[in-house]
Design a protein around this motif. Structure first.
Motif, mmCIF file in Angstrom:
data_model
loop_
_atom_site.group_PDB
_atom_site.id
_atom_site.type_symbol
_atom_site.label_atom_id
_atom_site.label_comp_id
_atom_site.label_asym_id
_atom_site.label_seq_id
_atom_site.Cartn_x
_atom_site.Cartn_y
_atom_site.Cartn_z
ATOM 1 N N ARG A 92 10.098 -6.420 3.281
ATOM 2 C CA ARG A 92 10.210 -6.906 1.901
ATOM 3 C C ARG A 92 9.098 -6.383 1.010
ATOM 4 O O ARG A 92 9.321 -5.874 -0.054
ATOM 5 C CB ARG A 92 10.213 -8.452 1.923
ATOM 6 N N ARG A 93 7.840 -6.496 1.403
ATOM 7 C CA ARG A 93 6.738 -5.991 0.593
ATOM 8 C C ARG A 93 5.696 -5.336 1.509
ATOM 9 O O ARG A 93 5.630 -5.608 2.705
ATOM 10 C CB ARG A 93 6.058 -7.107 -0.216
ATOM 11 N N GLY A 94 4.868 -4.472 0.928
ATOM 12 C CA GLY A 94 3.843 -3.806 1.713
ATOM 13 C C GLY A 94 2.831 -4.787 2.268
ATOM 14 O O GLY A 94 2.403 -5.719 1.609
ATOM 15 N N THR A 95 2.451 -4.584 3.505
ATOM 16 C CA THR A 95 1.493 -5.475 4.130
ATOM 17 C C THR A 95 0.087 -5.120 3.685
ATOM 18 O O THR A 95 -0.221 -3.960 3.387
ATOM 19 C CB THR A 95 1.561 -5.360 5.665
ATOM 20 N N PRO A 96 -0.822 -6.108 3.678
ATOM 21 C CA PRO A 96 -2.224 -5.800 3.352
ATOM 22 C C PRO A 96 -2.805 -4.732 4.270
ATOM 23 O O PRO A 96 -3.599 -3.897 3.837
ATOM 24 C CB PRO A 96 -2.924 -7.152 3.540
ATOM 25 N N GLU A 97 -2.397 -4.757 5.525
ATOM 26 C CA GLU A 97 -2.887 -3.761 6.484
ATOM 27 C C GLU A 97 -2.578 -2.348 6.018
ATOM 28 O O GLU A 97 -3.433 -1.454 6.059
ATOM 29 C CB GLU A 97 -2.244 -4.012 7.838
ATOM 30 N N LEU A 98 -1.347 -2.117 5.559
ATOM 31 C CA LEU A 98 -0.958 -0.782 5.129
ATOM 32 C C LEU A 98 -1.568 -0.444 3.779
ATOM 33 O O LEU A 98 -1.955 0.698 3.524
ATOM 34 C CB LEU A 98 0.566 -0.686 5.068
ATOM 35 N N ILE A 99 -1.672 -1.423 2.903
ATOM 36 C CA ILE A 99 -2.269 -1.189 1.593
ATOM 37 C C ILE A 99 -3.703 -0.697 1.739
ATOM 38 O O ILE A 99 -4.163 0.176 1.001
ATOM 39 C CB ILE A 99 -2.204 -2.473 0.740
ATOM 40 N N GLU A 100 -4.418 -1.221 2.732
ATOM 41 C CA GLU A 100 -5.794 -0.790 2.954
ATOM 42 C C GLU A 100 -5.889 0.663 3.399
ATOM 43 O O GLU A 100 -6.936 1.298 3.237
ATOM 44 C CB GLU A 100 -6.457 -1.690 4.003
ATOM 45 N N LEU A 101 -4.814 1.215 3.953
ATOM 46 C CA LEU A 101 -4.830 2.591 4.441
ATOM 47 C C LEU A 101 -4.431 3.606 3.376
ATOM 48 O O LEU A 101 -4.592 4.807 3.593
ATOM 49 C CB LEU A 101 -3.874 2.732 5.637
ATOM 50 N N ARG A 102 -3.899 3.160 2.253
ATOM 51 C CA ARG A 102 -3.410 4.116 1.272
ATOM 52 C C ARG A 102 -4.573 4.867 0.620
ATOM 53 O O ARG A 102 -5.700 4.393 0.553
ATOM 54 C CB ARG A 102 -2.584 3.413 0.194
ATOM 55 N N SER A 103 -4.275 6.065 0.120
ATOM 56 C CA SER A 103 -5.282 6.886 -0.538
ATOM 57 C C SER A 103 -5.669 6.265 -1.866
ATOM 58 O O SER A 103 -4.828 5.698 -2.571
ATOM 59 C CB SER A 103 -4.740 8.300 -0.773
ATOM 60 N N GLU A 104 -6.943 6.371 -2.200
ATOM 61 C CA GLU A 104 -7.434 5.875 -3.475
ATOM 62 C C GLU A 104 -8.060 7.028 -4.245
ATOM 63 O O GLU A 104 -8.725 7.882 -3.657
ATOM 64 C CB GLU A 104 -8.490 4.783 -3.261
ATOM 65 N N PRO A 105 -7.858 7.063 -5.578
ATOM 66 C CA PRO A 105 -8.501 8.120 -6.365
ATOM 67 C C PRO A 105 -10.013 7.975 -6.308
ATOM 68 O O PRO A 105 -10.531 6.865 -6.186
ATOM 69 C CB PRO A 105 -7.964 7.879 -7.787
ATOM 70 N N PRO A 106 -10.737 9.090 -6.369
ATOM 71 C CA PRO A 106 -12.195 9.015 -6.263
ATOM 72 C C PRO A 106 -12.820 8.335 -7.483
ATOM 73 O O PRO A 106 -12.312 8.435 -8.597
ATOM 74 C CB PRO A 106 -12.611 10.485 -6.177
ATOM 75 N N HIS A 107 -13.932 7.646 -7.259
ATOM 76 C CA HIS A 107 -14.721 7.073 -8.351
ATOM 77 C C HIS A 107 -15.877 8.031 -8.626
ATOM 78 O O HIS A 107 -16.669 8.330 -7.733
ATOM 79 C CB HIS A 107 -15.244 5.690 -7.956
ATOM 80 N N GLU A 108 -15.977 8.525 -9.864
ATOM 81 C CA GLU A 108 -16.971 9.544 -10.157
ATOM 82 C C GLU A 108 -17.359 9.516 -11.631
ATOM 83 O O GLU A 108 -16.673 8.897 -12.456
ATOM 84 C CB GLU A 108 -16.419 10.928 -9.794
ATOM 85 N N ARG A 109 -18.467 10.168 -11.943
ATOM 86 C CA ARG A 109 -18.924 10.285 -13.323
ATOM 87 C C ARG A 109 -17.922 11.092 -14.138
ATOM 88 O O ARG A 109 -17.157 11.893 -13.590
ATOM 89 C CB ARG A 109 -20.283 10.961 -13.394
ATOM 90 N N ALA A 110 -17.972 10.928 -15.455
ATOM 91 C CA ALA A 110 -17.017 11.611 -16.324
ATOM 92 C C ALA A 110 -17.130 13.123 -16.199
ATOM 93 O O ALA A 110 -16.115 13.836 -16.152
ATOM 94 C CB ALA A 110 -17.227 11.180 -17.772
ATOM 95 N N ASP A 111 -18.360 13.663 -16.133
ATOM 96 C CA ASP A 111 -18.511 15.116 -16.042
ATOM 97 C C ASP A 111 -18.017 15.639 -14.695
ATOM 98 O O ASP A 111 -17.383 16.698 -14.615
ATOM 99 C CB ASP A 111 -19.957 15.528 -16.282
ATOM 100 N N ALA A 112 -18.261 14.868 -13.635
ATOM 101 C CA ALA A 112 -17.766 15.267 -12.321
ATOM 102 C C ALA A 112 -16.244 15.230 -12.290
ATOM 103 O O ALA A 112 -15.607 16.096 -11.676
ATOM 104 C CB ALA A 112 -18.343 14.356 -11.243
ATOM 105 N N ALA A 113 -15.663 14.223 -12.945
ATOM 106 C CA ALA A 113 -14.203 14.120 -12.991
ATOM 107 C C ALA A 113 -13.602 15.307 -13.742
ATOM 108 O O ALA A 113 -12.569 15.859 -13.328
ATOM 109 C CB ALA A 113 -13.789 12.806 -13.647
#
Length: 223
Positions: free
Chosen positions: A14-35
């Motif tokens: 029915r819905r994504g499990t928290p376990e699988l959500i934790e494994l998904r890719s996340e966009p990087p957190h970075e400074r504006a110039d680095a981005a």
């Protein structure tokens, strides 16, 4: 692959499990110039790979096309395999979000749906969607998966695909060793294997054969 499975549907259907959500890719957190530099490098790499092919592009050429120093490219991405992983990351995130929250049968469907998609139906949809992704980015995917021995299995996305498939197999076949079978299902989806098949028999036949083998494994159809 049959969608008439009436076995346990589990909350995962029915819905994504928290376990699988934790494994998904996340966009990087970075400074504006680095981005900005990151976007410039990836745009340049995508353009050059499309024009010249993966083997015909050097890291120096990517840096020049992006208007940044080559040290910036090497520090951020390491090598062409690192560039490949970064280029594929956005597409992988899109597929992961569709699996977790999208419409059935690839995703779990809307909470208001009367019937959740059967696990076997979701697995077939995943195989089709993954083949779309893999065949569209085959050279880049192969580079990312073969950069070093075992690289495919160290990529974070593989852990997501494996867990997703294992959960679906467990729901469809409670008697099965779902974790082991998930590796078997993912084996013919490797870029190295798909590239060899496409070169030998073409993309359409490679797709059909891959889907058939996976369906046989999961449904216990005699080979």
């Amino acid at each position: 692959m049959s969608s008439s499975n009436t076995g346990p549907q589990s909350g995962y259907s029915r819905r994504g499990t928290p376990e699988l959500i934790e494994l998904r890719s996340e966009p990087p957190h970075e400074r504006a110039d680095a981005a900005r530099n990151r976007v410039a490098v990836l745009d340049a790499a995508a353009r050059l790979f499309a024009e010249r092919g993966v083997d015909g592009v050097t890291m120096d050429a990517v840096a020049a096309a992006a208007g940044v120093g080559k040290g910036t490219v090497f520090r951020r991405f390491g090598d062409k395999a690192g560039l490949a992983v970064a280029l594929l990351d956005e597409r992988e995130r899109e597929l992961q979000e569709a699996i977790l929250f999208g419409p059935a049968p690839l995703g779990p469907g809307d909470h208001g749906d009367a019937t959740a998609p059967a696990p076997a139906e979701r697995l077939a949809a995943f195989v089709d969607a993954y083949l779309d992704y893999a065949l569209d980015h085959l050279d880049l995917l192969r580079m990312s998966e073969t950069a070093s021995p075992g690289a495919r299995y160290r990529i974070g996305a593989y852990r997501f695909w494996h867990r997703h498939v294992a959960l679906l197999i467990a729901a469809a076949r409670p008697d099965a060793d779902a974790d082991a079978l998930a590796h078997v299902v993912l084996a013919p989806l490797s870029a190295e294997h798909l590239r060899a098949m496409v070169a030998e028999v073409g993309a359409a036949r490679a797709r059909a054969a891959t889907r058939g083998v996976i369906a046989a494994v999961v449904n216990r159809v005699p080979m």
